[in-house]
Write an enzyme that holds these catalytic residues in place. Structure first.
Site, PDB file in Angstrom:
ATOM      1  N   ARG A   1       0.787  -1.308   0.114  1.00 33.97           N
ATOM      2  CA  ARG A   1       0.025  -0.041   0.039  1.00 33.97           C
ATOM      3  C   ARG A   1       0.915   1.335  -0.019  1.00 33.97           C
ATOM      4  O   ARG A   1       0.416   2.225   0.650  1.00 33.97           O
ATOM      5  CB  ARG A   1      -1.115   0.001   1.132  1.00 33.97           C
ATOM      6  CG  ARG A   1      -2.037  -1.124   1.213  1.00 33.97           C
ATOM      7  CD  ARG A   1      -2.761  -0.982  -0.137  1.00 33.97           C
ATOM      8  NE  ARG A   1      -3.833  -2.198   0.175  1.00 33.97           N
ATOM      9  CZ  ARG A   1      -3.467  -3.555  -0.768  1.00 33.97           C
ATOM     10  NH1 ARG A   1      -2.309  -3.423  -1.224  1.00 33.97           N
ATOM     11  NH2 ARG A   1      -4.478  -4.425  -0.739  1.00 33.97           N
TER      12      ARG A   1
ATOM     13  N   SER B   1     -11.813   0.118   2.511  1.00 32.45           N
ATOM     14  CA  SER B   1     -11.043  -0.617   3.804  1.00 32.45           C
ATOM     15  C   SER B   1     -10.547   0.656   4.497  1.00 32.45           C
ATOM     16  O   SER B   1      -9.911   1.723   4.190  1.00 32.45           O
ATOM     17  CB  SER B   1     -10.009  -1.450   3.283  1.00 32.45           C
ATOM     18  OG  SER B   1     -10.623  -2.632   2.789  1.00 32.45           O
TER      19      SER B   1
ATOM     20  N   GLU C   1      -5.818   2.950   6.522  1.00 36.81           N
ATOM     21  CA  GLU C   1      -5.495   3.020   5.264  1.00 36.81           C
ATOM     22  C   GLU C   1      -6.253   4.156   4.527  1.00 36.81           C
ATOM     23  O   GLU C   1      -5.774   4.707   3.344  1.00 36.81           O
ATOM     24  CB  GLU C   1      -5.930   1.647   4.558  1.00 36.81           C
ATOM     25  CG  GLU C   1      -5.890   1.599   3.160  1.00 36.81           C
ATOM     26  CD  GLU C   1      -6.111  -0.137   2.681  1.00 36.81           C
ATOM     27  OE1 GLU C   1      -6.614  -0.131   1.655  1.00 36.81           O
ATOM     28  OE2 GLU C   1      -5.692  -0.796   3.529  1.00 36.81           O
TER      29      GLU C   1
END
Length: 332
Positions: A187, A236, A310
């Site tokens: 990520r 998310s 996130e």
């Protein structure tokens, strides 16, 4: 109260007025005190001090060259994984639109603009008989943001398909970088500080179009079954912990801590997938962020694991004074 306003009316922001005058040849749109909440998937948040919507890459380069270096610059895509705080965003917000949304078949790959929706890229790849990009059908948002955070789902991520990326640097220079230059990790991608992703080349493998479409349909069905895709949400909320920290995914830790369905004002932890926050209709950005912090605290107390956000949380809380141009905006 929108950024730049007082009880007595609008306030002139000198750097903003100077920039608008300097961009007399700008062909896109320049909007002072532009509301941003309706542009986000959560439907919350304040205004941008100045919203810049360039017509194309040349327009973007022109704007970046003229924005004073001490003025913060923030790029927003589809805003699917973003909470914009209620006080708005100081400085310049750049939003890429139609001029950055072209897709072209290029041999065993696609050349796609940063404003292309991930789902659109997946579908275009299927039409061209190119496999390997189906996972993009499970990622909400636009391609520029997907590159910048190495977005992934269903067993793959951007690092596996990116051939090259074109960026425009903070001083307005156009560069093409090989995918490896972004030094991808989970990520995360190392996009040069202040640069804006404008175009990419994605690699695929020739395959049967019907088989590719079937895989996309499976991903969409799985996402629909497991996630609150029709709600006001942001994808998310927390990253899955590294395997050496926990063998459980974020949602499992949240569920174990008893947070499924937890509410705060108009914000709620989804009953369907508890790694999703929801705006049930009248939430504020502050409520969503505070609820997320409550979840992190409960998970830490219950499991010893500290979840990492996130979703990006950007801007300033309502009531906090705007930063001076010399104060760079900090983000969580």
């Amino acid at each position: 109260m929108p950024a730049g306003d007082t009880p007595d009316g609008p306030v002139t922001v000198q750097w903003r007025e100077d920039l608008i005058r300097a961009l007399a040849d700008f062909r896109g749109r320049l909007t002072p005190d532009a509301p941003l909440g309706a542009r986000t998937w959560f439907r919350v948040g304040g205004a941008a001090e100045l919203l810049v919507q360039p017509a194309d890459a040349r327009d973007l380069a022109l704007a970046l060259r003229h924005i004073p270096l001490e003025v913060p610059v923030r790029v927003l895509g589809a805003c699917s994984n973003t909470i914009i705080r209620d006080g708005g965003i100081d400085g310049v917000v750049i939003r890429l639109g139609r001029g950055f949304a072209e897709i072209a078949h290029d041999g065993n790959g696609l050349i796609a603009g940063a404003a292309c929706l991930d789902m659109t890229v997946a579908e275009h790849a299927a039409t061209c008989g190119l496999a390997g990009m189906e996972f993009l059908a499970g990622i909400p948002g636009a391609l520029g943001g997907a590159v910048s955070m190495n977005a992934g789902a269903y067993g793959s991520d951007i690092s596996t398909i990116l051939d090259w990326v074109e960026i425009i640097t903070r001083d307005g220079e156009a560069l093409r970088l090989p995918g490896g230059a972004l030094k991808f990790s989970y990520r995360h991608a190392l996009v040069p500080q202040g640069a804006v992703v404008v175009r990419t080349r994605l690699c695929g493998q020739p395959s049967n179009t019907l088989a590719i479409r079937e895989r996309i349909a499976q991903i969409r069905a799985a996402r629909e079954a497991a996630q609150p895709v029709r709600a006001r949400t942001g994808g998310s909320t927390f990253r899955n912990p590294a395997p050496d920290i926990s063998d459980r995914k974020a949602w499992e830790l949240i569920d174990a801590a008893g947070c499924r369905g937890l509410t705060l004002g108009g914000a709620q932890v989804s009953e369907k997938h508890c790694n999703f926050l929801l705006n049930t209709g009248n939430a504020t950005a502050a409520e969503l962020e505070e609820l997320g912090e409550m979840v992190r605290l409960r998970v830490r107390e219950h499991t010893g694991v500290t979840l990492e956000w996130e979703i990006r949380r950007i801007g300033r809380p309502l009531g906090r004074a705007a930063a001076t141009p010399l104060c760079k905006e900090t983000t969580a």
